[in-house]
Design a protein around this motif. Structure first.
Motif, PDB file in Angstrom:
ATOM      1  N   CYS A 127       5.585  -4.177   1.594  1.00  0.00           N
ATOM      2  CA  CYS A 127       5.045  -3.479   2.759  1.00  0.00           C
ATOM      3  C   CYS A 127       3.831  -4.209   3.317  1.00  0.00           C
ATOM      4  O   CYS A 127       2.815  -4.341   2.628  1.00  0.00           O
ATOM      5  N   GLU A 128       3.959  -4.669   4.568  1.00  0.00           N
ATOM      6  CA  GLU A 128       2.829  -5.336   5.214  1.00  0.00           C
ATOM      7  C   GLU A 128       1.840  -4.282   5.711  1.00  0.00           C
ATOM      8  O   GLU A 128       2.211  -3.344   6.422  1.00  0.00           O
ATOM      9  N   VAL A 129       0.588  -4.450   5.319  1.00  0.00           N
ATOM     10  CA  VAL A 129      -0.459  -3.501   5.692  1.00  0.00           C
ATOM     11  C   VAL A 129      -0.899  -3.810   7.118  1.00  0.00           C
ATOM     12  O   VAL A 129      -1.373  -4.905   7.411  1.00  0.00           O
ATOM     13  N   VAL A 130      -0.744  -2.819   8.008  1.00  0.00           N
ATOM     14  CA  VAL A 130      -1.121  -2.997   9.410  1.00  0.00           C
ATOM     15  C   VAL A 130      -2.378  -2.216   9.772  1.00  0.00           C
ATOM     16  O   VAL A 130      -2.910  -2.374  10.864  1.00  0.00           O
ATOM     17  N   GLY A 131      -2.852  -1.387   8.841  1.00  0.00           N
ATOM     18  CA  GLY A 131      -4.077  -0.631   9.083  1.00  0.00           C
ATOM     19  C   GLY A 131      -4.616  -0.054   7.786  1.00  0.00           C
ATOM     20  O   GLY A 131      -3.881   0.156   6.823  1.00  0.00           O
ATOM     21  N   LEU A 132      -5.931   0.161   7.763  1.00  0.00           N
ATOM     22  CA  LEU A 132      -6.625   0.716   6.596  1.00  0.00           C
ATOM     23  C   LEU A 132      -7.557   1.830   7.039  1.00  0.00           C
ATOM     24  O   LEU A 132      -8.129   1.764   8.125  1.00  0.00           O
ATOM     25  N   ALA A 133      -7.732   2.816   6.164  1.00  0.00           N
ATOM     26  CA  ALA A 133      -8.734   3.858   6.405  1.00  0.00           C
ATOM     27  C   ALA A 133      -9.338   4.256   5.068  1.00  0.00           C
ATOM     28  O   ALA A 133      -8.607   4.617   4.136  1.00  0.00           O
ATOM     29  N   GLU A 134     -10.653   4.139   4.949  1.00  0.00           N
ATOM     30  CA  GLU A 134     -11.345   4.592   3.747  1.00  0.00           C
ATOM     31  C   GLU A 134     -11.780   6.026   3.963  1.00  0.00           C
ATOM     32  O   GLU A 134     -12.302   6.374   5.016  1.00  0.00           O
ATOM     33  N   GLY A 135     -11.549   6.862   2.951  1.00  0.00           N
ATOM     34  CA  GLY A 135     -11.829   8.285   3.078  1.00  0.00           C
ATOM     35  C   GLY A 135     -13.189   8.717   2.584  1.00  0.00           C
ATOM     36  O   GLY A 135     -13.554   9.875   2.706  1.00  0.00           O
ATOM     37  N   GLY A 136     -13.938   7.825   1.967  1.00  0.00           N
ATOM     38  CA  GLY A 136     -15.276   8.171   1.501  1.00  0.00           C
ATOM     39  C   GLY A 136     -15.324   8.897   0.169  1.00  0.00           C
ATOM     40  O   GLY A 136     -16.383   9.371  -0.242  1.00  0.00           O
ATOM     41  N   ALA A 137     -14.203   8.997  -0.538  1.00  0.00           N
ATOM     42  CA  ALA A 137     -14.202   9.658  -1.847  1.00  0.00           C
ATOM     43  C   ALA A 137     -15.037   8.856  -2.831  1.00  0.00           C
ATOM     44  O   ALA A 137     -15.020   7.627  -2.818  1.00  0.00           O
TER      45      ALA A 137
END
Length: 179
Positions: free
Chosen positions: A149-159
């Protein structure tokens, strides 16, 4: 536990083949991050819990995700061609169990706070990190499909704390102290 082989010996002459249960018991000794892998698109919204997720390369950024071919999510994942790997935080044990069981998909998403990622796959608010991906290759191995799976976006949730699975139980993994 296995042993080293004397020179000239082969595994077949020393020990019987590894059984399914022996392999499963040994894998319980391998701690892993807990993830909820989600998809949405023409085949509908679905998701499953997975610990068999790892990095393949950073150029292009690619993850490997193992999906049981008999999973209720398998047909939707393949048809949609996109996933979001939501790495769970401490406190997400119930959500992990919900996505790991026989709960209908619509009931799975009734818990947690979800938004659509750029690919359309559901992204969990409060995840440690979410990897938005498009599936670029699939390889069949035994009972599972290995998804590249090619990663096209990231989001960190702050946990601040992660969730791992080790010795058939959940454990909390503390994050780095704040600077």
């Amino acid at each position: 536990m296995g042993q080293c082989m004397p020179a000239g010996e082969t595994p077949a002459t020393i020990a019987p083949p590894v059984t399914r249960q022996q392999f499963r018991d040994a894998m319980a000794c391998l701690g892993a991050a807990v993830n909820i892998v989600t998809t949405d698109g023409p085949a509908g919204r679905h998701g499953f819990t997975a610990s068999a997720v790892c990095s393949v390369t950073d150029s292009p950024p690619t993850l490997l995700v193992c999906l049981n071919k008999s999973s209720s999510a398998a047909s939707a994942v393949h048809a949609n061609g996109v996933i979001c790997v939501n790495t769970l935080a401490a406190g997400h044990e119930e959500l992990s169990n919900l996505f790991g069981g026989r709960t209908p998909p619509e009931e799975r998403f009734a818990r947690g706070q979800w938004c659509a990622s750029a690919t359309g796959a559901p992204m969990l608010a409060g995840a440690v990190v979410a990897f938005d991906c498009k599936i670029v290759r699939t390889v069949e191995v035994g009972t599972h499909d290995v998804l590249f799976c090619e990663v096209v976006g990231l989001a960190e949730g702050g946990a601040r704390e992660g969730l791992i699975y080790f010795s058939r139980r959940y454990h909390t993994l503390p994050g780095a102290p704040e600077a």
